[in-house]
Enzyme design. Structure first.
Site, PDB file in Angstrom:
ATOM      1  N   CYS A   1       1.009  -7.627  11.366  1.00 32.76           N
ATOM      2  CA  CYS A   1       1.116  -7.497  13.319  1.00 32.76           C
ATOM      3  C   CYS A   1       0.549  -9.239  13.832  1.00 32.76           C
ATOM      4  CB  CYS A   1       1.703  -6.628  13.528  1.00 32.76           C
ATOM      5  SG  CYS A   1       2.245  -5.204  12.871  1.00 32.76           S
ATOM      6  N   GLY A   2      -0.390  -9.658  13.257  1.00 30.41           N
ATOM      7  CA  GLY A   2      -0.263 -11.038  13.492  1.00 30.41           C
ATOM      8  C   GLY A   2      -1.967 -11.300  13.116  1.00 30.41           C
ATOM      9  N   LYS A   3      -2.952 -10.989  12.382  1.00 31.51           N
ATOM     10  CA  LYS A   3      -3.599 -10.363  12.697  1.00 31.51           C
ATOM     11  C   LYS A   3      -4.652 -12.241  12.036  1.00 31.51           C
ATOM     12  CE  LYS A   3      -5.016  -7.245  10.419  1.00 31.51           C
ATOM     13  NZ  LYS A   3      -3.836  -6.773  10.589  1.00 31.51           N
ATOM     14  N   ARG A  18       1.705 -12.069  -0.983  1.00 37.08           N
ATOM     15  CA  ARG A  18       0.912 -12.567  -0.255  1.00 37.08           C
ATOM     16  C   ARG A  18       0.014 -13.707  -1.128  1.00 37.08           C
ATOM     17  NH1 ARG A  18      -1.894  -8.437   3.939  1.00 37.08           N
ATOM     18  NH2 ARG A  18      -0.190  -7.251   4.527  1.00 37.08           N
ATOM     19  N   TYR A  24      -2.032  -3.097  -6.361  1.00 38.33           N
ATOM     20  CA  TYR A  24      -2.362  -4.145  -5.242  1.00 38.33           C
ATOM     21  C   TYR A  24      -2.667  -4.443  -4.518  1.00 38.33           C
ATOM     22  CZ  TYR A  24      -0.181  -4.959  -1.063  1.00 38.33           C
ATOM     23  OH  TYR A  24      -0.425  -5.916   0.504  1.00 38.33           O
ATOM     24  N   ASN A  46      -3.031 -15.058  11.864  1.00 35.94           N
ATOM     25  CA  ASN A  46      -2.172 -15.887  12.140  1.00 35.94           C
ATOM     26  C   ASN A  46      -2.879 -16.219  13.936  1.00 35.94           C
ATOM     27  OD1 ASN A  46       1.226 -16.870  12.151  1.00 35.94           O
ATOM     28  ND2 ASN A  46       0.952 -14.767  11.014  1.00 35.94           N
ATOM     29  N   ASP A 106      -9.244  -9.875   8.868  1.00 35.44           N
ATOM     30  CA  ASP A 106      -8.508  -8.237   8.798  1.00 35.44           C
ATOM     31  C   ASP A 106      -9.419  -8.010   8.877  1.00 35.44           C
ATOM     32  OD1 ASP A 106      -6.463  -6.653   7.610  1.00 35.44           O
ATOM     33  OD2 ASP A 106      -7.678  -6.822   6.028  1.00 35.44           O
ATOM     34  N   ASN A 110       6.662  -8.415   1.878  1.00 40.03           N
ATOM     35  CA  ASN A 110       5.120  -8.588   1.893  1.00 40.03           C
ATOM     36  C   ASN A 110       4.458  -8.823   0.544  1.00 40.03           C
ATOM     37  OD1 ASN A 110       2.588  -7.342   2.382  1.00 40.03           O
ATOM     38  ND2 ASN A 110       2.862  -6.156   0.932  1.00 40.03           N
ATOM     39  N   ARG A 146       0.868  -1.126  -0.145  1.00 42.88           N
ATOM     40  CA  ARG A 146      -0.162  -0.243  -0.350  1.00 42.88           C
ATOM     41  C   ARG A 146       1.021   0.913   0.082  1.00 42.88           C
ATOM     42  NH1 ARG A 146      -1.651   0.927   4.390  1.00 42.88           N
ATOM     43  NH2 ARG A 146      -1.583  -0.929   5.144  1.00 42.88           N
ATOM     44  N   LYS A 181      -9.891  -2.626   2.164  1.00 40.89           N
ATOM     45  CA  LYS A 181      -9.329  -1.147   2.681  1.00 40.89           C
ATOM     46  C   LYS A 181     -10.209  -0.070   2.158  1.00 40.89           C
ATOM     47  CE  LYS A 181      -6.638  -3.788   5.408  1.00 40.89           C
ATOM     48  NZ  LYS A 181      -5.959  -4.502   5.270  1.00 40.89           N
ATOM     49  N   HIS A 237     -10.528  -2.678  11.969  1.00 41.56           N
ATOM     50  CA  HIS A 237      -9.187  -3.535  11.063  1.00 41.56           C
ATOM     51  C   HIS A 237      -8.900  -4.522  11.740  1.00 41.56           C
ATOM     52  CE1 HIS A 237      -4.766  -3.292   9.751  1.00 41.56           C
ATOM     53  NE2 HIS A 237      -5.476  -4.619   9.002  1.00 41.56           N
ATOM     54  N   SER A 294      -1.005  -3.482  10.332  1.00 36.69           N
ATOM     55  CA  SER A 294      -0.670  -4.984   9.070  1.00 36.69           C
ATOM     56  C   SER A 294       0.570  -4.847   9.312  1.00 36.69           C
ATOM     57  CB  SER A 294      -0.764  -3.354   7.829  1.00 36.69           C
ATOM     58  OG  SER A 294      -1.758  -2.937   7.474  1.00 36.69           O
TER      59      SER A 294
END
Ligand code: GTP
Ligand code: SPV
Ligand code: MN
Length: 588
Positions: A253-255, A373, A200, A257, A276, A371, A72, A209, A229, A251
Site C-alpha cells: 500500500c505504498g511504504k 519483488r 517466500y 514508494n 518496511d 507480488n 505470505r 516479519k 510496520h 502490505s
C-alpha cells in the site's frame, strides 16, 4: 566448552541432518561463491538463480519460486504463546508444546542431501543498544543470499553474540514446498521461530516479519518500546530543516514508494531510513526515536517505474557490494533484463512470464506476478539518509497512517491528539493485496498496518500504544492519508506517488504551526487552499471531494469498526471506546 551458539548449531545438525554445514561470514567472496553455486543448483526443479544483463543491472540475478509459494500465507502462520488469550483473536494460535512436536516431526532429517546455512545476523546497526542478535539456519541458498542483503550477516554478528545465550533462533527449511506441510510457527516466549515448506520472503527470511515484527512486538510490549510496520523518512524543507516521519501502510500500500519519494515540489527532499520496519524507543529526552532494523529492501516490483519511483530505478541499477535479486518478475528476452507492469509504458514484445512461459501479449494476465519483488541493499539507495546508521535513531515529529480505500477515507486528516491518533490507527481499513495469499480487494480492518504482524493480543497492543503516549514527553503529530480514492469510473482521483509530497508539505506546515486546520467530525482537515497544488492539473471539485466527509459512508465504517472491536471484548481500552462513542455522536 561450547558456546550457546555452537550448541544451537549442534542441536540443529542433529534435528535437520544436513550433509554439510556452512557458517556465513558475510564476506565479498562468500557472495560470489553462493551466487555461483545458486546458478548451478535447483530447488524442486527450478534453477535457483540466473544472471541478468550486467550492463543494465550490475550484479543482478533472477529467481523464480514455486507457483504455490509467491506470497505470505497468513492462514498457515501461528503465534504459540502459552495461552490463546495472549495471542489474541488477531492471531492463529496453537499450544506451544504441540506446535513444537509438529514442527520437529516435519523437520526431522529434512536437510538430508542438502547444505545447512548458518546465518548469524544483527537486526539494527552493530553499535546500537536497540539492535538485536539473531541466528537463522536454512537449507535455501536463495534465503541465505537474501538474508545477506536484508540484514547484517556474518562475523560481526557472531562476535556480537559471543558467549551470550540471548539471541533469536530461527529454524527454516523450504522442505518440499508443499502448502499442506507449510507452517510458520512463532514462539515469542522462547525467542524462536520455526518455518517449514516455503521459500517466500515474509515466510522464510525470518529476520523480517517473523522476528522484527511478531517476536519484536512482543519484546517491545514487555520492555516498553514498539516494533512497527513503518517506514522512516527525513524530509528536508526549503529552509534546510529536516523533519522525521514514520509511516505505516498495509502490505503493498505504498511504504517503499513513500520512503524513496522524489518530491515534485521544489526545495523539498526526502531521505530514506527505512521502507518496511521501524523499532521505536523513548529516548533520554522523552522523544520517540526510530531505527530501521533492516539493511535492505524487499520491494514490490509492479508499478515501480521512472515516472512513479525514479529513485528506486536508480537504486536497482546502483549496485555496489551486494547482489540484487529479482523474484517472479518477467524477463525481456531482447536483452535479458527484468520487466514488470509499470516499468515501461510499452510492453516489450518478447517476454517470458513469471512462470517461465512465453508471454502472449493478447492475454489478460500480467507478465510479472502482482507480488513479484526485488531484494536490494539499502546502501544502494542514492537518497539514503546520513543518519541511517546512527545508533540512537532519529527523533520523530510525525506519524503517517494510511490504507488502500476506494471510498470514505479523505486524502489527509490530522488527529486531535495522541489518543485520538491511536484510535484512528486502530480502525484502519484497507483492501487486501497480492502480498498475502487469498482474495484481493476486500476491505478488512488492519490496525496500524499490523494485523498480520502483531505477535500478541491486539487489545493489549492498543493499550501499549496509549501507554507510550503517556510516557513520552514530546508527542509526534498523527496523520491519516488515503492515496487510493477512486471515482465512479474506477480511476484514482489523486495522482499519488511524487505528488504525495504536496501532502507531506502540509504536514510539515502543521508540525511547524505555519498553517491552521478545519475541525471536522473525524479530526483536522486542511483549510481551503492549504495544500500546495501548484502545477497540478486537478479539478477543484475533485480536491473538495477528496477532502470531504461522506456521513453515510462513515456510518457504515463505524459499524465495521464496532464489529472489529467486538472481537476483542474487554481488551479494547476505555480511551478507544470513548473515541468511538464521540465519533458516533458526531457522525449521526
Ligand atoms: P510491502 O513491501 O508489501 O510492505 O509494500 P509497500 O507498502 O512498501 O508498498 P509499495 O510502495 O511497494 O507499493 C505497492 C503498490 O502500490 C505498488 O504497485 C505501487 O506502485 C502502488 N502505489 C504506491 N504508492 C502509490 C500511490 O501514491 N498511488 C497509487 N495509485 N499507487 C501507489
Ligand atoms: C509485506 O508483505 O508486508 C512485505 C513483504 O513487506 S514480506 O516480506 O513477504 O512480508
Ligand atoms: Mn511490508
Amino acid at each position: 566448552m561450547s558456546t550457546p551458539m555452537e550448541l544451537f548449531v549442534q542441536e540443529m545438525k542433529k534435528l535437520l541432518q544436513p550433509d554439510e554445514v556452512y557458517v556465513m561470514d558475510g564476506s565479498q567472496e562468500e557472495a560470489q561463491k553462493l551466487t555461483e553455486l545458486a546458478q548451478k543448483s535447483e530447488i524442486n526443479g527450478l534453477t535457483v538463480l540466473k544472471k541478468l544483463n550486467g550492463e543494465e543491472y550490475p550484479n543482478s540475478y533472477y529467481h523464480r519460486s514455486n507457483t504455490n509459494d509467491v506470497a505470505r500465507t497468513e492462514h498457515l502462520t501461528f503465534v504459540c504463546t502459552s495461552t490463546k488469550e495472549e495471542a489474541g483473536p488477531n492471531n492463529n494460535w496453537q499450544d506451544p508444546k504441540e506446535a513444537k512436536e509438529k514442527m520437529n516431526s516435519l523437520m526431522k532429517g529434512c536437510m538430508k542431501g542438502r547444505t545447512m546455512y548458518v546465518i548469524p545476523f544483527i537486526m539494527g546497526t552493530p553499535k546500537s543498544k536497540y539492535s538485536k542478535n539473531c541466528i537463522q539456519v536454512t537449507d535455501s541458498v536463495y534465503v541465505a543470499l537474501s538474508m545477506r542483503i536484508m540484514t547484517r550477516v556474518g562475523k560481526q554478528a557472531a562476535e556480537r553474540i559471543g558467549n551470550s545465550s540471548d539471541f533469536f533462533r530461527g529454524i527454516h527449511s523450504i522442505g518440499d514446498v508443499n502448502p499442506d506441510r507449510r507452517f510458520i510457527m512463532h514462539f515469542p516466549q522462547d525467542n524462536l521461530v520455526m518455518s517449514f515448506g516455503s521459500g517466500y520472503g515474509g515466510n522464510a527470511l525470518l529476520g523480517k516479519k517473523c522476528y522484527s515484527l511478531r517476536i519484536a512486538s512482543y519484546l517491545g510490549y514487555k520492555e516498553g518500546w514498539l516494533a512497527e510496520h513503518m517506514i522512516i523518512i527525513g524530509v528536508e524543507a526549503p529552509d534546510g530543516k529536516i523533519t522525521y516521519f514514520l509511516g505505516a501502510f498495509p502490505s503493498a500500500c505504498g511504504k517503499t514508494n513513500l520512503a524513496l519519494l522524489e518530491p515534485l515540489l521544489k526545495g523539498y527532499k526526502v531521505f530514506a531510513l527505512g521502507d518496511d520496519i521501524a523499532w521505536i524507543n523513548i529516548g533520554d529526552d522523552g522523544q520517540l526515536y526510530a531505527i530501521n532494523p533492516e539493511a535492505g529492501m524487499f520491494g514490490v516490483a509492479p508499478g515501480t517505474g521512472l515516472n512513479t519511483n525514479p529513485t528506486m530505478i536508480q537504486t536497482l541499477k546502483n549496485n555496489k557490494f551486494f547482489p540484487t535479486l529479482f523474484t517472479n518478475v518477467a524477463i525481456n528476452n531482447a536483452d535479458n533484463t527484468p520487466w514488470w507492469e509499470g516499468l515501461s509504458k510499452e510492453k516489450p514484445n518478447d517476454l517470458t512470464d513469471w512462470q517461465g512461459n512465453k508471454y502472449e501479449s493478447s492475454c489478460e494476465k500480467s507478465a510479472a506476478h502482482p507480488n513479484s519483488r526485488f531484494t536490494v541493499s539499502i546502501y544502494n539507495c542514492p537518497t539514503l539518509s546520513q543518519e541511517y546508521d546512527n545508533p540512537k535513531g532519529v527523533p520523530i515529529s510525525g506519524i503517517i497512517f494510511g490504507g488502500r480505500r476506494a471510498s470514505t477515507i479523505p486524502l489527509v486528516y490530522e488527529a486531535k491528539d495522541w489518543n485520538s491518533g491511536v484510535f484512528i490507527a486502530s480502525t484502519i481499513g484497507s483492501e487486501t493485496t497480492a502480498a498475502a495469499s487469498g482474495q484481493v480487494g476486500t476491505v478488512r480492518r488492519d490496525p496500524m498496518a499490523m494485523l498480520p504482524f502483531c505477535g500478541y493480543n491486539m487489545g493489549d497492543y492498543f493499550q501499549h500504544w496509549l501507554n507510550i503516549g503517556k510516557k513520552a514527553k514530546k508527542i509526534p503529530k498523527i496523520f491519516m492519508v488515503n492515496w487510493f480514492r477512486k471515482d465512479e469510473n474506477g480511476n484514482f482521483m489523486w495522482p499519488g506517488f511524487r505528488d504525495n509530497s504536496r501532502i507531506i508539505k502540509w504536514m510539515i506546515d502543521r508540525i511547524e504551526g505555519k498553517t491552521g486546520a478545519k475541525e471536522s467530525e473525524i479530526g483536522f482537515l486542511p483549510e481551503e487552499n492549504a495544500i500546495d497544488l501548484s502545477g497540478l492539473d486537478i479539478k477543484k471539485e475533485t480536491v473538495d471531494k477528496l477532502l470531504s466527509i461522506d456521513k453515510e459512508a462513515w456510518r457504515k465504517e463505524i459499524v465495521m469498526v464496532e464489529e472489529f472491536y467486538a472481537k476483542f471484548g474487554d481488551k479494547i481500552p476505555k480511551e478507544l471506546k470513548d473515541c468511538l462513542d464521540v465519533l458516533k455522536k458526531k457522525i449521526s
